[in-house]
Write a protein that holds these residues in place. Structure first.
Motif, PDB file in Angstrom:
ATOM      1  N   GLY A 112      17.810  26.754  92.149  1.00 13.81           N
ATOM      2  CA  GLY A 112      18.976  26.877  91.571  1.00 13.81           C
ATOM      3  C   GLY A 112      19.007  26.157  90.449  1.00 13.81           C
ATOM      4  N   GLN A 113      18.153  25.300  89.789  1.00 14.77           N
ATOM      5  CA  GLN A 113      18.357  24.301  88.751  1.00 14.77           C
ATOM      6  C   GLN A 113      18.633  25.069  87.519  1.00 14.77           C
ATOM      7  N   GLY A 114      19.639  24.609  86.893  1.00 17.32           N
ATOM      8  CA  GLY A 114      19.830  25.662  85.385  1.00 17.32           C
ATOM      9  C   GLY A 114      20.236  26.828  85.524  1.00 17.32           C
ATOM     10  N   GLY A 115      21.043  26.928  86.391  1.00 11.02           N
ATOM     11  CA  GLY A 115      21.514  28.479  86.729  1.00 11.02           C
ATOM     12  C   GLY A 115      20.535  29.546  87.151  1.00 11.02           C
ATOM     13  N   LEU A 116      19.657  29.318  88.128  1.00 12.61           N
ATOM     14  CA  LEU A 116      18.668  30.048  88.652  1.00 12.61           C
ATOM     15  C   LEU A 116      17.501  30.053  87.577  1.00 12.61           C
ATOM     16  N   ALA A 117      16.401  29.022  88.110  1.00 15.65           N
ATOM     17  CA  ALA A 117      15.430  28.832  87.277  1.00 15.65           C
ATOM     18  C   ALA A 117      15.599  28.763  85.989  1.00 15.65           C
ATOM     19  N   ARG A 118      16.735  28.067  85.485  1.00 13.73           N
ATOM     20  CA  ARG A 118      16.866  27.906  84.116  1.00 13.73           C
ATOM     21  C   ARG A 118      17.364  29.130  83.167  1.00 13.73           C
ATOM     22  N   TRP A 119      17.908  30.091  83.930  1.00 20.56           N
ATOM     23  CA  TRP A 119      18.558  31.401  83.176  1.00 20.56           C
ATOM     24  C   TRP A 119      19.807  31.219  82.844  1.00 20.56           C
ATOM     25  N   GLY A 120      20.482  30.156  83.265  1.00 25.56           N
ATOM     26  CA  GLY A 120      22.145  29.953  82.977  1.00 25.56           C
ATOM     27  C   GLY A 120      22.754  30.652  83.458  1.00 25.56           C
ATOM     28  N   SER A 121      22.414  31.418  84.598  1.00 21.84           N
ATOM     29  CA  SER A 121      23.485  32.368  85.421  1.00 21.84           C
ATOM     30  C   SER A 121      24.110  31.487  86.261  1.00 21.84           C
ATOM     31  N   LEU A 122      24.160  31.765  87.468  1.00 21.07           N
ATOM     32  CA  LEU A 122      25.311  31.093  88.306  1.00 21.07           C
ATOM     33  C   LEU A 122      24.939  29.713  88.308  1.00 21.07           C
ATOM     34  N   CYS A 123      26.029  28.660  87.934  1.00 20.53           N
ATOM     35  CA  CYS A 123      25.890  27.337  88.322  1.00 20.53           C
ATOM     36  C   CYS A 123      25.257  26.837  89.690  1.00 20.53           C
ATOM     37  N   GLY A 124      24.191  26.100  89.506  1.00 19.88           N
ATOM     38  CA  GLY A 124      23.616  25.711  90.788  1.00 19.88           C
ATOM     39  C   GLY A 124      24.670  25.013  91.858  1.00 19.88           C
ATOM     40  N   ILE A 125      25.632  24.483  91.237  1.00 20.33           N
ATOM     41  CA  ILE A 125      26.594  23.657  91.901  1.00 20.33           C
ATOM     42  C   ILE A 125      27.389  24.706  92.904  1.00 20.33           C
ATOM     43  N   ILE A 182      32.031  30.129  85.756  1.00 20.72           N
ATOM     44  CA  ILE A 182      30.988  29.629  86.925  1.00 20.72           C
ATOM     45  C   ILE A 182      29.461  30.020  86.502  1.00 20.72           C
ATOM     46  N   LEU A 183      29.318  30.413  85.482  1.00 22.76           N
ATOM     47  CA  LEU A 183      28.155  30.646  84.680  1.00 22.76           C
ATOM     48  C   LEU A 183      27.745  29.066  84.153  1.00 22.76           C
ATOM     49  N   CYS A 184      26.387  28.829  84.326  1.00 20.64           N
ATOM     50  CA  CYS A 184      25.898  27.778  83.771  1.00 20.64           C
ATOM     51  C   CYS A 184      25.853  27.575  82.423  1.00 20.64           C
ATOM     52  N   HIS A 185      25.353  28.787  81.628  1.00 20.23           N
ATOM     53  CA  HIS A 185      25.350  28.462  80.093  1.00 20.23           C
ATOM     54  C   HIS A 185      26.883  28.463  79.474  1.00 20.23           C
ATOM     55  N   ARG A 186      27.684  29.043  80.154  1.00 19.32           N
ATOM     56  CA  ARG A 186      29.327  29.167  79.692  1.00 19.32           C
ATOM     57  C   ARG A 186      29.840  28.087  79.813  1.00 19.32           C
ATOM     58  N   SER A 187      29.705  27.133  81.057  1.00 18.21           N
ATOM     59  CA  SER A 187      30.053  25.876  81.494  1.00 18.21           C
ATOM     60  C   SER A 187      29.364  24.866  80.584  1.00 18.21           C
ATOM     61  N   MET A 188      28.460  24.774  80.265  1.00 18.01           N
ATOM     62  CA  MET A 188      27.598  23.822  79.859  1.00 18.01           C
ATOM     63  C   MET A 188      27.934  24.128  78.047  1.00 18.01           C
ATOM     64  N   GLY A 189      28.125  25.237  77.647  1.00 18.99           N
ATOM     65  CA  GLY A 189      28.393  25.353  76.337  1.00 18.99           C
ATOM     66  C   GLY A 189      29.880  24.976  75.966  1.00 18.99           C
ATOM     67  N   GLU A 190      30.887  25.080  76.989  1.00 19.17           N
ATOM     68  CA  GLU A 190      32.284  24.479  76.801  1.00 19.17           C
ATOM     69  C   GLU A 190      32.072  22.982  76.669  1.00 19.17           C
ATOM     70  N   TRP A 191      31.047  22.393  77.408  1.00 22.19           N
ATOM     71  CA  TRP A 191      31.111  20.889  77.498  1.00 22.19           C
ATOM     72  C   TRP A 191      30.488  20.559  76.281  1.00 22.19           C
ATOM     73  N   CYS A 192      29.551  20.953  75.677  1.00 25.07           N
ATOM     74  CA  CYS A 192      29.047  20.654  74.225  1.00 25.07           C
ATOM     75  C   CYS A 192      29.873  20.724  73.192  1.00 25.07           C
ATOM     76  N   GLU A 193      30.478  22.036  73.403  1.00 21.89           N
ATOM     77  CA  GLU A 193      31.660  21.984  72.225  1.00 21.89           C
ATOM     78  C   GLU A 193      32.654  20.766  72.532  1.00 21.89           C
ATOM     79  N   ALA A 194      33.111  20.473  73.528  1.00 29.65           N
ATOM     80  CA  ALA A 194      34.278  19.496  73.580  1.00 29.65           C
ATOM     81  C   ALA A 194      33.394  18.099  73.387  1.00 29.65           C
ATOM     82  N   SER A 195      32.229  17.821  73.787  1.00 34.72           N
ATOM     83  CA  SER A 195      31.678  16.523  73.719  1.00 34.72           C
ATOM     84  C   SER A 195      30.856  16.357  72.258  1.00 34.72           C
ATOM     85  N   GLY A 196      30.331  17.372  71.815  1.00 38.08           N
ATOM     86  CA  GLY A 196      29.623  17.066  70.800  1.00 38.08           C
ATOM     87  C   GLY A 196      28.056  17.060  70.935  1.00 38.08           C
ATOM     88  N   TYR A 197      27.879  16.862  71.982  1.00 39.87           N
ATOM     89  CA  TYR A 197      26.103  16.483  72.480  1.00 39.87           C
ATOM     90  C   TYR A 197      25.518  17.684  72.625  1.00 39.87           C
TER      91      TYR A 197
END
Length: 265
Positions: A112-125, A182-197
């Motif tokens: 499940g890491q990376g949203g299903l083998a790094r597909w950025g789908s359902l967050c592994g958490i 709950i999608l990995c890539h969207r969750s991560m994208g929101e954080w990247c935009e907010a943090s700048g990382y």
């Protein structure tokens, strides 16, 4: 005679120091060895039971949310988000009670890491939390869905991560963000935009590691409440999704079946 199982278990047997939990089970050395004669006798006794009594009873026992958050953070590097969520719960139960928890193949949850083998789908958490709930509520569909939905709703609408590691809590400042999905890539994208990382930065890795700790803490709180038969109301759908379902749901157009925030798409 079987050796008495104690709570003093070498952490290396749980895979919490290195190498992860073994694929053959969440732990090794937690359950006493038994003779072939004992196994044979047990099999005969089991075969004599009605079919309804043959299944292994995966019972949930209340756990400490803070303790589990620390454990999930500690083992995150062994297998990622989904693995740390599932293994922290099951390995703790295996350490304290042995079978059947010690037989669970926690290592499989690394997929499940990376949203299903790094597909950025359902967050592994979220995926891991759902797996744990399903493990303890295989036949109670109403409770299972309520708990998973409440967890998913919390994940997509809460400013995270909140967890601070105990060893060096302020070594790195990790900004918070609302996943809105709950999608990995969207969750991560929101954080990247907010943090700048960058999504490939060490800071992003630390963000997900702390997020997994937050997730386990919330999961255990939900499971503890369910075990205690708490009457506290659970929010299991966002207002946005509810509004969309008022038109697209079963009673109207019936062309969608969803609880996730529709704006994530």
């Amino acid at each position: 005679m079987k050796k008495k199982l104690t709570r003093r278990v070498d952490l290396s047997s749980l895979g919490l120091i290195s190498g992860g939990l073994l694929a053959s089970g969440c732990s090794k050395g937690l359950v006493p060895q038994v003779s072939a004669e004992t196994v044979s006798q047990g099999s005969e006794a089991n075969n004599a039971k009605p079919a309804s009594e043959k299944a292994i009873a995966w019972k949930y026992v209340p756990l400490d949310p803070e303790e589990l958050a620390d454990r999930a953070y500690a083992i995150y590097t062994d297998g990622g988000c989904m693995y740390s969520v599932v293994a922290s719960v099951v390995a703790t139960l295996a350490e304290r009670y042995g079978e059947p928890y010690s037989q669970f193949p926690c290592a499989m949850m690394r997929y499940g890491q990376g949203g299903l083998a790094r597909w950025g789908s359902l967050c592994g958490i979220v995926n891991g939390a759902g797996a744990v709930v399903g493990l303890f509520y295989p036949d109670d569909g109403a409770t299972r869905e309520k708990l998973i939905s409440a967890f998913a709703c919390w994940y997509e609408s809460t400013e995270l991560p909140v967890y601070q590691p105990k060893d060096n809590p302020r070594s790195v400042t990790i900004p918070r963000s609302v996943a809105r999905s709950i999608l990995c890539h969207r969750s991560m994208g929101e954080w990247c935009e907010a943090s700048g990382y960058s999504a490939f930065s060490n800071e992003r890795g630390e963000r997900c590691r702390r997020l997994a700790a937050d997730g386990v803490k919330k999961l255990v709180e939900l499971l503890n409440d369910a075990h205690a038969q708490s009457k506290r109301a659970l929010i299991d759908i966002s207002p946005e999704a509810e509004a969309c379902n008022s038109c697209h749901g079963k009673e109207q157009r019936a062309d969608a079946m969803v609880k996730m925030n529709c704006h994530s798409c």
